[in-house]
Design a protein around this motif. Structure first.
Motif, PDB file in Angstrom:
ATOM      1  N   CYS A 130     106.762  99.622  85.532  1.00  0.00           N
ATOM      2  CA  CYS A 130     106.128  99.895  86.821  1.00  0.00           C
ATOM      3  C   CYS A 130     104.757 100.541  86.598  1.00  0.00           C
ATOM      4  N   THR A 163     102.316  96.261  82.520  1.00  0.00           N
ATOM      5  CA  THR A 163     102.857  96.723  83.794  1.00  0.00           C
ATOM      6  C   THR A 163     103.065  95.521  84.701  1.00  0.00           C
ATOM      7  N   CYS A 164     103.677  95.798  85.829  1.00  0.00           N
ATOM      8  CA  CYS A 164     103.889  94.762  86.843  1.00  0.00           C
ATOM      9  C   CYS A 164     102.579  94.416  87.550  1.00  0.00           C
ATOM     10  N   CYS A 202     102.035  97.355  93.059  1.00  0.00           N
ATOM     11  CA  CYS A 202     102.751  96.766  94.199  1.00  0.00           C
ATOM     12  C   CYS A 202     101.946  95.606  94.784  1.00  0.00           C
ATOM     13  N   GLY A 215     103.851  93.791  92.652  1.00  0.00           N
ATOM     14  CA  GLY A 215     104.388  93.407  91.357  1.00  0.00           C
ATOM     15  C   GLY A 215     104.236  91.956  90.975  1.00  0.00           C
ATOM     16  N   ILE A 229     111.642 100.227  87.092  1.00  0.00           N
ATOM     17  CA  ILE A 229     111.553  99.175  88.105  1.00  0.00           C
ATOM     18  C   ILE A 229     112.828  99.093  88.943  1.00  0.00           C
ATOM     19  N   CYS A 241     111.879 100.045  92.690  1.00  0.00           N
ATOM     20  CA  CYS A 241     110.882  99.109  93.203  1.00  0.00           C
ATOM     21  C   CYS A 241     111.502  98.260  94.323  1.00  0.00           C
ATOM     22  N   GLY A 291     111.740  94.688  93.093  1.00  0.00           N
ATOM     23  CA  GLY A 291     112.320  94.486  91.771  1.00  0.00           C
ATOM     24  C   GLY A 291     113.278  93.324  91.641  1.00  0.00           C
TER      25      GLY A 291
END
Length: 111
Positions: free
Chosen positions: A10, A46-47, A50, A52, A76, A88, A91
């Motif tokens: 994350c 990382t993702c 947001c 993601g 996550i 998340c 997720g």
């Protein structure tokens, strides 16, 4: 032979979590990797923040560069480290999409 893995974490947690427990559990085959056994992390990213969505293209790149599985860091889907406890909201959908687009297994947590 050790499995090669890409680790996605994350973006919101990278300021306070150095991922040391994720690396240790991967190397020792503990936590979410008990069934898989020890893995070699060959890529970390990382993702992308947001929502993601960058996790999908990043996982695809990890596969192109040799990853045989993708691991989602515990931040996550578990919301750990525990003092944060925020999972998340994207997720589960990200896991499904990464599996579909890469045809790789996604391990849901590390510790």
């Amino acid at each position: 032979m050790t499995i090669k893995a890409g680790l996605i974490r994350c973006q919101q947690t990278e300021d306070y979590c150095p991922a040391t427990t994720c690396f240790t559990n991967a190397r020792e085959g503990k936590g979410g990797l008990e069934e898989t056994g020890p893995v070699e992390i060959i890529a970390l990213n990382t993702c992308g923040g947001c929502s993601g969505k960058k996790a999908i293209s990043r996982a695809m790149t990890m596969k192109e560069r040799g990853a045989e599985i993708i691991i989602f860091a515990s931040c996550i889907l578990r919301g750990t480290p525990g003092y944060i406890d925020y999972k998340c909201p994207f997720g589960k959908k990200l896991k499904k999409l990464v599996e579909e687009k890469t045809s790789l297994e996604v391990i849901e947590w590390t510790h």
